[in-house]
Write a protein that holds these residues in place. Sequence first.
Motif, PDB file in Angstrom:
ATOM      1  N   VAL A   1       0.859  -1.177   0.000  1.00 18.22           N
ATOM      2  CA  VAL A   1       0.000   0.000   0.000  1.00 18.22           C
ATOM      3  C   VAL A   1       0.899   1.232   0.000  1.00 18.22           C
ATOM      4  O   VAL A   1       1.918   1.262   0.702  1.00 18.22           O
ATOM      5  N   TYR A   2       0.527   2.224  -0.773  1.00 16.82           N
ATOM      6  CA  TYR A   2       1.269   3.480  -0.784  1.00 16.82           C
ATOM      7  C   TYR A   2       0.311   4.595  -0.404  1.00 16.82           C
ATOM      8  O   TYR A   2      -0.763   4.732  -0.988  1.00 16.82           O
ATOM      9  N   ASP A   3       0.682   5.399   0.590  1.00 21.49           N
ATOM     10  CA  ASP A   3      -0.101   6.550   1.007  1.00 21.49           C
ATOM     11  C   ASP A   3       0.585   7.795   0.478  1.00 21.49           C
ATOM     12  O   ASP A   3       1.672   8.155   0.938  1.00 21.49           O
ATOM     13  N   ASP A   4      -0.042   8.442  -0.504  1.00 18.07           N
ATOM     14  CA  ASP A   4       0.562   9.597  -1.165  1.00 18.07           C
ATOM     15  C   ASP A   4       0.726  10.771  -0.201  1.00 18.07           C
ATOM     16  O   ASP A   4       1.725  11.480  -0.251  1.00 18.07           O
TER      17      ASP A   4
ATOM     18  N   LEU B   1       1.173  10.733   3.114  1.00 20.04           N
ATOM     19  CA  LEU B   1       2.265  10.472   4.053  1.00 20.04           C
ATOM     20  C   LEU B   1       3.569  10.132   3.335  1.00 20.04           C
ATOM     21  O   LEU B   1       4.621  10.087   3.969  1.00 20.04           O
ATOM     22  N   ARG B   2       3.475   9.863   2.035  1.00 24.83           N
ATOM     23  CA  ARG B   2       4.627   9.424   1.244  1.00 24.83           C
ATOM     24  C   ARG B   2       5.281   8.228   1.923  1.00 24.83           C
ATOM     25  O   ARG B   2       6.469   8.219   2.230  1.00 24.83           O
TER      26      ARG B   2
END
Length: 180
Positions: free
Chosen positions: A9-12, A14-15
């Motif tokens: 998963v990537y949270d844009d 929070l980077r």
Amino acid sequence: MKKEVRTVVYDDELRMEAYRFEGIVQPFPSHFHEHYVIGFVEDGERVLFCRDREYAIEKGSIPECRQEIERACEYMTAHFTERIYLDQICGHVGLSKSALLRGFAKEKGVTPYRYLEAVRINEAKKLLSEGVPPVEAAIRTGFSDQSHFTNYFNQFIGLAPGTYREIFSEKDGDGGQHGE
């Protein structure tokens, strides 16, 4: 045999990347990260090698690794797209080959070549997250060919470069989750 599951998963905002591997038995080569990495073991244990020491990681275990030999690291980071030879690094930092290899391994826990590979992989991750095709990312990060790049990327990250790139290009609202 338990099924392997790889979720990323990537949270844009929070980077931040989050990986969850279940049932995975894969040795990762010695490498480093240019950002903080937090490992969380829910069940079982994991073996971690850091600065020539082996750690059995269980709940509550957090070994630390310090970064030294900065001039050699800075040189490799600045020249990662080029073919770099050990003599060049030695000349830049003023050490003999044996002194550089011993000191680098002692302080970083990896060889200079492994460090350079990790720099290249980290740069490739940035390019892939921007939508750059894997073949172009391979060329732009100093790998000799796409096959070489794909093999190293999979060893370091646990995913193929194309799969990693898809995490950032998906628009269907699932947050970039992949189960394989």
